[in-house]
Design a protein around this motif. Structure first.
Motif, mmCIF file in Angstrom:
data_model
loop_
_atom_site.group_PDB
_atom_site.id
_atom_site.type_symbol
_atom_site.label_atom_id
_atom_site.label_comp_id
_atom_site.label_asym_id
_atom_site.label_seq_id
_atom_site.Cartn_x
_atom_site.Cartn_y
_atom_site.Cartn_z
ATOM 1 N N THR A 94 0.992 -1.027 -0.055
ATOM 2 C CA THR A 94 -0.129 -0.244 -0.120
ATOM 3 C C THR A 94 0.884 1.223 0.138
ATOM 4 O O THR A 94 0.585 2.383 -0.599
ATOM 5 N N HIS A 95 2.182 1.429 0.673
ATOM 6 C CA HIS A 95 3.008 2.343 0.557
ATOM 7 C C HIS A 95 3.295 2.552 -0.837
ATOM 8 O O HIS A 95 3.626 3.667 -1.111
ATOM 9 N N LEU A 96 3.742 1.694 -1.383
ATOM 10 C CA LEU A 96 4.180 1.839 -3.060
ATOM 11 C C LEU A 96 2.993 2.356 -3.684
ATOM 12 O O LEU A 96 3.080 3.419 -4.596
ATOM 13 N N LEU A 97 1.866 2.072 -3.717
ATOM 14 C CA LEU A 97 0.898 2.408 -4.168
ATOM 15 C C LEU A 97 0.459 4.042 -3.980
ATOM 16 O O LEU A 97 0.209 4.792 -4.768
ATOM 17 N N ALA A 98 0.378 4.128 -2.558
ATOM 18 C CA ALA A 98 0.341 5.487 -2.199
ATOM 19 C C ALA A 98 1.558 6.633 -2.597
ATOM 20 O O ALA A 98 1.308 7.688 -3.064
ATOM 21 N N ASP A 99 2.861 6.150 -2.719
ATOM 22 C CA ASP A 99 3.794 6.910 -3.180
ATOM 23 C C ASP A 99 3.487 7.440 -4.699
ATOM 24 O O ASP A 99 3.879 8.261 -5.127
ATOM 25 N N ALA A 100 3.089 6.024 -5.579
ATOM 26 C CA ALA A 100 2.678 6.380 -6.872
ATOM 27 C C ALA A 100 1.676 7.538 -7.119
ATOM 28 O O ALA A 100 1.736 8.241 -7.885
ATOM 29 N N ARG A 101 0.735 7.391 -6.121
ATOM 30 C CA ARG A 101 -0.335 8.176 -6.177
ATOM 31 C C ARG A 101 -0.038 9.838 -5.878
ATOM 32 O O ARG A 101 -0.371 10.367 -6.552
ATOM 33 N N LEU A 102 0.723 9.784 -5.072
ATOM 34 C CA LEU A 102 1.323 11.110 -4.756
ATOM 35 C C LEU A 102 2.334 11.808 -5.767
ATOM 36 O O LEU A 102 1.901 12.943 -5.952
ATOM 37 N N ARG A 103 2.915 10.788 -6.498
ATOM 38 C CA ARG A 103 3.992 11.439 -7.531
ATOM 39 C C ARG A 103 3.140 11.377 -9.012
ATOM 40 O O ARG A 103 3.929 11.617 -10.044
ATOM 41 N N ASP A 104 1.903 10.920 -9.059
ATOM 42 C CA ASP A 104 1.302 10.836 -10.261
ATOM 43 C C ASP A 104 2.025 10.122 -11.162
ATOM 44 O O ASP A 104 2.453 10.132 -12.446
ATOM 45 N N GLU A 105 2.486 8.889 -10.667
ATOM 46 C CA GLU A 105 3.264 7.775 -11.440
ATOM 47 C C GLU A 105 2.454 6.228 -11.428
ATOM 48 O O GLU A 105 1.628 6.108 -10.570
ATOM 49 N N THR A 106 3.217 5.478 -12.169
ATOM 50 C CA THR A 106 2.723 4.260 -11.984
ATOM 51 C C THR A 106 3.404 3.385 -11.077
ATOM 52 O O THR A 106 4.745 3.533 -11.143
ATOM 53 N N ALA A 107 2.723 2.379 -10.053
ATOM 54 C CA ALA A 107 3.519 2.023 -8.970
ATOM 55 C C ALA A 107 4.194 0.702 -9.585
ATOM 56 O O ALA A 107 3.694 0.034 -10.597
ATOM 57 N N THR A 108 5.563 0.201 -9.503
ATOM 58 C CA THR A 108 6.064 -0.681 -10.017
ATOM 59 C C THR A 108 6.709 -1.267 -8.894
ATOM 60 O O THR A 108 7.066 -1.086 -7.775
ATOM 61 N N CYS A 109 7.104 -2.752 -8.995
ATOM 62 C CA CYS A 109 7.839 -3.770 -8.318
ATOM 63 C C CYS A 109 9.074 -3.169 -7.945
ATOM 64 O O CYS A 109 9.691 -2.973 -8.886
ATOM 65 N N PRO A 110 9.525 -3.114 -6.729
ATOM 66 C CA PRO A 110 11.136 -2.748 -6.503
ATOM 67 C C PRO A 110 12.191 -3.729 -7.077
ATOM 68 O O PRO A 110 13.292 -3.346 -7.249
ATOM 69 N N ASN A 111 11.784 -4.955 -7.450
ATOM 70 C CA ASN A 111 12.736 -5.756 -7.956
ATOM 71 C C ASN A 111 12.756 -5.681 -9.429
ATOM 72 O O ASN A 111 13.947 -5.660 -9.986
ATOM 73 N N CYS A 112 11.726 -5.988 -10.268
ATOM 74 C CA CYS A 112 11.766 -6.220 -11.482
ATOM 75 C C CYS A 112 11.066 -4.985 -12.111
ATOM 76 O O CYS A 112 11.021 -5.135 -13.466
ATOM 77 N N ARG A 113 10.622 -3.928 -11.514
ATOM 78 C CA ARG A 113 9.991 -2.961 -12.057
ATOM 79 C C ARG A 113 8.988 -3.128 -13.053
ATOM 80 O O ARG A 113 8.583 -2.277 -13.849
ATOM 81 N N VAL A 114 8.219 -4.435 -12.833
ATOM 82 C CA VAL A 114 6.814 -4.712 -13.513
ATOM 83 C C VAL A 114 5.874 -3.731 -12.614
ATOM 84 O O VAL A 114 6.116 -3.417 -11.605
ATOM 85 N N GLU A 115 4.855 -3.415 -13.748
ATOM 86 C CA GLU A 115 3.726 -2.482 -13.017
ATOM 87 C C GLU A 115 2.853 -3.388 -12.044
ATOM 88 O O GLU A 115 2.575 -4.541 -12.269
ATOM 89 N N ILE A 116 2.479 -2.680 -10.970
ATOM 90 C CA ILE A 116 1.962 -3.264 -9.783
ATOM 91 C C ILE A 116 0.661 -2.413 -9.619
ATOM 92 O O ILE A 116 0.772 -1.153 -9.689
#
Length: 361
Positions: A94-116
């Protein structure tokens, strides 16, 4: 002399060679009898030591495999995985999704950078069940218990868990291990104190109960108003048109007391970059969208509602809306902690119920 002397010499040589041959033939037997078992013992002990060193318990190795890819700790509740199978605990997800929402970006996996996202990521029930069976250390007695029973042990069973004195209600500040509380309570001096000496502790308790009673009494008083209305609303995320886009939330227009209203919300009081702060909160305001002919004294309270799961503590706010004062102040949304704020940010919408009371003057 030559032949007679040579005979014994040759016989002695033959005897010496025979003795040497016997010793040579007997050497493997002695090696088999003594040396080889020692070698085997050394080999076995070395192998056992290597196994013990490398093994360092299966549980610890599994802990390294099943840990969260973000915080590197074992998940305590739900476990999510990206499309490539990398694991994330619910809080980090949820923190990754929240950060992406705040940055207006797409959330990605910290390992492989695939979209989550909420739809692409899935829960891994097998990992959740495996982690729940792994041992974890009690924070009080340092003994190990399965994670699915550790919380119950720490809360109700552990004799080392922190406890207070049963006379804390009259001011005893003692806190210590549960098994020591019985001894302390037999020696506690607070039961023998006078009423005047325990008044301070009683006043603190009375103040806490009074604050809670004010809230409930206020709600019951508001329920006696003639004009009451409620709306089940959705806060949706939007972006400002500034160079650095800022996130805010807003509802659609809704009707109440023959007027049009909206609710706006923002993160950390519109902090420039909320992603730089580990603590997050939300504030909201009530805005009158139509022209008011008279002053409207509005009491309002935000609740979870039937279509939402927001963990909000009820608080009553009041504002007098008029033609010049059509926006209420930003008031805190009483969320329990930052994790709940992140969970709301990770969602596409925030569902809630707004109850409004119109005071007739």
């Amino acid at each position: 002399m030559s032949e007679s002397d040579a005979a014994p010499s040759s016989s002695e040589n033959v005897a010496a060679e025979a003795a040497e041959t016997n010793q040579t033939n007997n050497a493997p037997e002695k090696m088999e009898e003594f040396a080889e078992p020692d070698t085997k013992r050394r080999k076995i002990s070395t192998t056992v030591k290597i196994i013990e060193d490398k093994r360092y318990k299966l549980e610890e190795r599994l802990g390294g495999i099943l840990c969260c890819a973000v915080c590197l700790d074992l998940p305590r509740s739900a476990v999510y995985q990206c499309l490539n199978g990398h694991l994330m605990c619910a809080g980090c997800f949820t923190h990754l999704l929240a950060d992406a929402r705040l940055r207006d970006e797409t959330a990605t996996c910290p390992n492989c950078r695939v979209e989550i996202s909420k739809t692409s990521a899935t829960r891994n029930l097998a990992v959740e069940n495996a982690v729940s069976e792994l041992p974890s250390e009690c924070q009080y007695c340092n003994k190990q218990f399965p994670r699915n029973s550790l919380e119950r042990h720490e809360e109700t069973q552990c004799e080392e868990r922190i406890s207070g004195c049963k006379f804390s209600r009259i001011g005893c500040p003692w806190r210590g291990p549960l098994h020591e509380s019985r001894q302390h309570e037999t020696e506690c001096t607070h039961p023998n104190r006078t009423g005047a000496e325990v008044m301070d502790a009683l006043q603190v308790m009375d103040q806490k109960l009074a604050d809670e009673r004010v809230l409930y009494d206020s709600i019951f008083d508001l329920l006696a108003f003639e004009k009451i209305t409620f709306n089940d609303l959705q806060l949706k995320p939007y972006r400002t048109d500034e160079f650095v886009h800022r996130l805010f939330y807003e509802t659609s227009r809704f009707s109440a007391f023959n007027n049009q209203w909206v609710v706006k919300a923002r993160i950390n009081n519109s902090q420039k970059d909320p992603t730089q702060s580990s603590e997050r909160d939300m504030t909201y305001q009530l805005i009158l969208k139509t022209k008011a002919t008279t002053t409207l004294s509005i009491y309002y309270i935000m609740l979870k509602g039937p279509f939402g799961d927001m963990k909000v503590q009820p608080r009553i706010y009041k504002h007098d809306f008029s033609e010049l004062e059509n926006e209420g102040p930003y008031m805190p949304l009483s969320l329990p902690d930052t994790a709940e704020c992140n969970r709301l940010l990770a969602a596409k919408t925030i569902n809630f119920r707004l109850i409004m009371f119109l005071s007739s003057k």
